[in-house]
Design a protein around this motif. Structure first.
Motif, PDB file in Angstrom:
ATOM      1  N   UNK A 288       1.224  -1.375   0.259  1.00 49.58           N
ATOM      2  CA  UNK A 288       0.123  -0.074  -0.265  1.00 49.58           C
ATOM      3  C   UNK A 288       0.877   1.555  -0.406  1.00 49.58           C
ATOM      4  N   UNK A 289       2.092   1.096   0.736  1.00 48.32           N
ATOM      5  CA  UNK A 289       2.552   2.508   1.115  1.00 48.32           C
ATOM      6  C   UNK A 289       4.206   2.732  -0.409  1.00 48.32           C
ATOM      7  N   UNK A 290       3.954   1.341  -0.995  1.00 47.17           N
ATOM      8  CA  UNK A 290       4.533   2.023  -2.427  1.00 47.17           C
ATOM      9  C   UNK A 290       3.161   2.403  -3.471  1.00 47.17           C
ATOM     10  N   UNK A 291       2.687   1.859  -3.746  1.00 44.72           N
ATOM     11  CA  UNK A 291       1.846   2.352  -4.634  1.00 44.72           C
ATOM     12  C   UNK A 291       1.000   3.641  -4.330  1.00 44.72           C
ATOM     13  N   UNK A 292       0.959   4.722  -2.890  1.00 44.35           N
ATOM     14  CA  UNK A 292       1.747   5.597  -2.856  1.00 44.35           C
ATOM     15  C   UNK A 292       2.184   6.367  -3.244  1.00 44.35           C
ATOM     16  N   UNK A 293       3.392   5.670  -3.343  1.00 42.86           N
ATOM     17  CA  UNK A 293       4.820   6.887  -3.993  1.00 42.86           C
ATOM     18  C   UNK A 293       4.665   6.793  -5.732  1.00 42.86           C
ATOM     19  N   UNK A 294       3.876   6.040  -6.124  1.00 38.94           N
ATOM     20  CA  UNK A 294       3.154   6.550  -7.947  1.00 38.94           C
ATOM     21  C   UNK A 294       2.407   7.277  -7.982  1.00 38.94           C
ATOM     22  N   UNK A 295       1.602   7.625  -7.133  1.00 42.40           N
ATOM     23  CA  UNK A 295       1.210   8.658  -7.126  1.00 42.40           C
ATOM     24  C   UNK A 295       1.144  10.529  -7.166  1.00 42.40           C
ATOM     25  N   UNK A 296       2.319  10.355  -7.016  1.00 45.83           N
ATOM     26  CA  UNK A 296       3.372  11.549  -7.350  1.00 45.83           C
ATOM     27  C   UNK A 296       3.099  12.771  -5.964  1.00 45.83           C
ATOM     28  N   UNK A 297       2.584  11.192  -5.323  1.00 48.95           N
ATOM     29  CA  UNK A 297       2.720  12.531  -3.450  1.00 48.95           C
ATOM     30  C   UNK A 297       4.497  13.295  -3.900  1.00 48.95           C
ATOM     31  N   UNK A 298       4.354  14.175  -2.540  1.00 53.30           N
ATOM     32  CA  UNK A 298       5.252  14.620  -2.455  1.00 53.30           C
ATOM     33  C   UNK A 298       6.016  13.960  -1.186  1.00 53.30           C
ATOM     34  N   UNK A 299       7.408  14.293  -0.758  1.00 50.48           N
ATOM     35  CA  UNK A 299       8.001  13.179   0.313  1.00 50.48           C
ATOM     36  C   UNK A 299       7.785  14.177   1.337  1.00 50.48           C
ATOM     37  N   UNK A 300       7.292  15.467   1.848  1.00 49.63           N
ATOM     38  CA  UNK A 300       6.388  15.418   2.984  1.00 49.63           C
ATOM     39  C   UNK A 300       4.903  14.336   2.622  1.00 49.63           C
TER      40      UNK A 300
ATOM     41  N   UNK B  54       6.506  22.658  -6.251  1.00 53.16           N
ATOM     42  CA  UNK B  54       5.603  22.715  -7.903  1.00 53.16           C
ATOM     43  C   UNK B  54       4.896  22.140  -8.027  1.00 53.16           C
ATOM     44  N   UNK B  55       4.733  20.164  -7.642  1.00 55.78           N
ATOM     45  CA  UNK B  55       3.615  19.244  -7.532  1.00 55.78           C
ATOM     46  C   UNK B  55       2.567  19.915  -6.792  1.00 55.78           C
ATOM     47  N   UNK B  56       2.983  20.158  -4.952  1.00 54.72           N
ATOM     48  CA  UNK B  56       1.774  20.480  -4.496  1.00 54.72           C
ATOM     49  C   UNK B  56       1.671  21.520  -4.632  1.00 54.72           C
ATOM     50  N   UNK B  57       1.954  22.693  -5.644  1.00 52.95           N
ATOM     51  CA  UNK B  57       1.266  24.095  -5.859  1.00 52.95           C
ATOM     52  C   UNK B  57      -0.112  23.968  -7.440  1.00 52.95           C
ATOM     53  N   UNK B  58       0.622  22.845  -8.272  1.00 61.19           N
ATOM     54  CA  UNK B  58      -0.462  22.354  -9.409  1.00 61.19           C
ATOM     55  C   UNK B  58      -1.183  21.469  -8.802  1.00 61.19           C
TER      56      UNK B  58
ATOM     57  N   UNK C 260       4.950  29.466  -1.456  1.00 61.12           N
ATOM     58  CA  UNK C 260       5.696  28.228  -1.254  1.00 61.12           C
ATOM     59  C   UNK C 260       6.797  28.338  -0.723  1.00 61.12           C
ATOM     60  N   UNK C 261       7.476  28.381  -1.259  1.00 59.23           N
ATOM     61  CA  UNK C 261       9.318  27.760  -1.704  1.00 59.23           C
ATOM     62  C   UNK C 261       9.673  28.909  -0.111  1.00 59.23           C
ATOM     63  N   UNK C 262       8.940  30.176  -0.155  1.00 58.03           N
ATOM     64  CA  UNK C 262       9.738  30.462   1.283  1.00 58.03           C
ATOM     65  C   UNK C 262       9.107  30.263   1.995  1.00 58.03           C
TER      66      UNK C 262
ATOM     67  N   UNK D 126      -0.747  19.460 -14.282  1.00 62.48           N
ATOM     68  CA  UNK D 126      -0.136  19.528 -15.435  1.00 62.48           C
ATOM     69  C   UNK D 126       1.028  18.199 -15.519  1.00 62.48           C
ATOM     70  N   UNK D 127       1.365  18.032 -16.228  1.00 64.99           N
ATOM     71  CA  UNK D 127       3.042  17.588 -16.548  1.00 64.99           C
ATOM     72  C   UNK D 127       3.960  17.976 -15.719  1.00 64.99           C
ATOM     73  N   UNK D 128       4.392  17.485 -14.831  1.00 68.82           N
ATOM     74  CA  UNK D 128       5.909  18.637 -14.408  1.00 68.82           C
ATOM     75  C   UNK D 128       7.118  17.534 -14.807  1.00 68.82           C
ATOM     76  N   UNK D 129       7.411  18.464 -14.841  1.00 67.31           N
ATOM     77  CA  UNK D 129       9.130  17.629 -15.106  1.00 67.31           C
ATOM     78  C   UNK D 129      10.543  18.232 -14.887  1.00 67.31           C
TER      79      UNK D 129
END
Length: 395
Positions: free
Chosen positions: A108-120, A306-310, A349-351, A317-320
């Protein structure tokens, strides 16, 4: 010395007499499973990939090996090759149940990592999973050891054990597989469509093998299902590793160009795409002052930001990561007014995330209608607009 050697041989012959051909085959299958998954674990640890995803996949392979290894003594106890009492049967079954729970939570944890979530997001999700695991271990211990007789009847494990352990396991596998297939059909996940599909097959393969295992407990059917599932997962990782940036986990330049080429093949020039160029301001200063290790951490933070804001956009969007400190966002079916405040949102958000680093980005964008002959001009226009913003920053 001779007596000692003869006693070992006598014990071996006694054990061999107890082991029929079925158990020998069962042992061989489990040993084969340990070797194959162990090889996958070795290659996963040594390969270059996004840290969070590699960590989650390593834990999935490790939990699979633990289950297979524990399954061997559990089978020996229940067939009388090792000490067979109600207590040993319940204790070994409890350990096997813990291994099964750990395996499913790792999946279940691994499936979560391919969903584009952030490290946090990943760390927060992992804490929740660990709390659920520990709570389940405690509850299961109370259920099994307070009244062990309900789990063993006439020297055999009761159906209740299989329902308690494998029931939730099958439901969770079904959820993981269904979740992956649903996401593969959503437009916002078009860049990872095939990856989701491959990762959706593995759980359903294991469901089928688990059902057959419950129908025929003396055959190592479940182990074969685990081997096939782990091979499918690792195959998907290898196939799509070329499309991922190993530092940030984002899509890389190859993936962006592949998607652009596929759109161009459709020969539809009435589309409304927006190509956004993102570049870190004065990033060389970060590397020179703080070193490349901190510089890599800043790049990872920019990617996660970028992932979080998008995520606020209906059509994400596709983030590259295009290269170095440059990133690209590729929007589909998005209006210009929706992204006009993108630079302000990202920098705010970066600040918040990088307090004391004084890191910001410049963003420029251009429109593309899907015509490949105009793509280079669109890319150059977005790049030009981005550098105009950078010039204002320096001034």
């Amino acid at each position: 010395m001779l007596f000692f050697d003869m006693s070992i041989i006598a014990k071996y012959n006694k054990l061999s007499a107890k082991m029929d051909s079925t158990l020998t085959f069962y042992t061989f299958a489990n040993a084969l499973g340990l070797v194959i998954v162990g090889i996958l674990l070795y290659f996963n640890v040594s390969r270059c990939d996004f840290q969070v995803k590699r960590q989650a996949l390593t834990e999935l392979f490790l939990s699979t090996m633990i289950y297979i290894a524990i399954d061997i003594p559990w089978t020996y106890i229940n067939h009388g090759l090792l000490l067979k009492t109600t207590l040993t049967q319940v204790a070994s079954s409890y350990v096997l149940a813990i291994a099964a729970i750990y395996l499913i939570s790792s999946w279940l944890t691994y499936s979560f990592t391919i969903s584009g979530k952030t490290k946090f997001d990943f760390k927060r999700f992992l804490k929740v999973i660990r709390i659920i695991d520990i709570s389940t271990f405690v509850i299961l211990a109370l259920l099994m050891f307070i009244n062990p007789d309900i789990w063993v009847e006439e020297g055999s494990i009761t159906l209740l054990f299989y329902i308690i352990v494998f029931g939730p396991m099958l439901l969770t596998l079904g959820f993981i597989g269904t979740y992956s297939f649903i996401r593969s059909g959503q437009k916002i996940h078009y860049a990872r469509k095939r990856e989701y599909r491959l990762n959706g097959i593995g759980p359903f393969v294991l469901i089928v093998f688990t059902i057959f295992q419950m129908m025929n407990n003396d055959s190592p059917i479940l182990v074969y299902g685990m081997i096939v599932s782990m091979l499918l997962i690792f195959l998907s990782v290898i196939l799509f590793q070329t499309a991922r940036d190993p530092l940030t986990g984002l899509n890389n330049r190859n993936q962006l160009e592949r998607i652009i080429t596929n759109i161009g093949k459709e020969k539809q020039t009435d589309k409304n795409y927006i190509l956004v160029m993102v570049d870190a301001n004065d990033f060389k200063h970060v590397n020179d002052k703080l070193g490349h290790v901190k510089g890599d951490e800043v790049l990872q933070c920019i990617a996660e930001t970028l992932i979080s804001v998008c995520q606020k956009y209906k059509e994400r969007p596709l983030v590259c990561r295009y290269g170095g400190d440059e990133f690209v966002l590729f929007f589909k079916d998005t209006r210009e007014e929706e992204i006009q405040d993108l630079q302000e949102l990202v920098n705010a958000e970066l600040a918040r995330r990088l307090q004391g680093f004084n890191v910001s980005v410049s963003i420029g964008y251009a429109f593309w209608n899907g015509d490949m002959e105009q793509y280079e001009a669109c890319f150059s226009k977005a790049d030009e607009n981005m550098y105009a913003k950078k010039k204002k920053f320096k001034d």
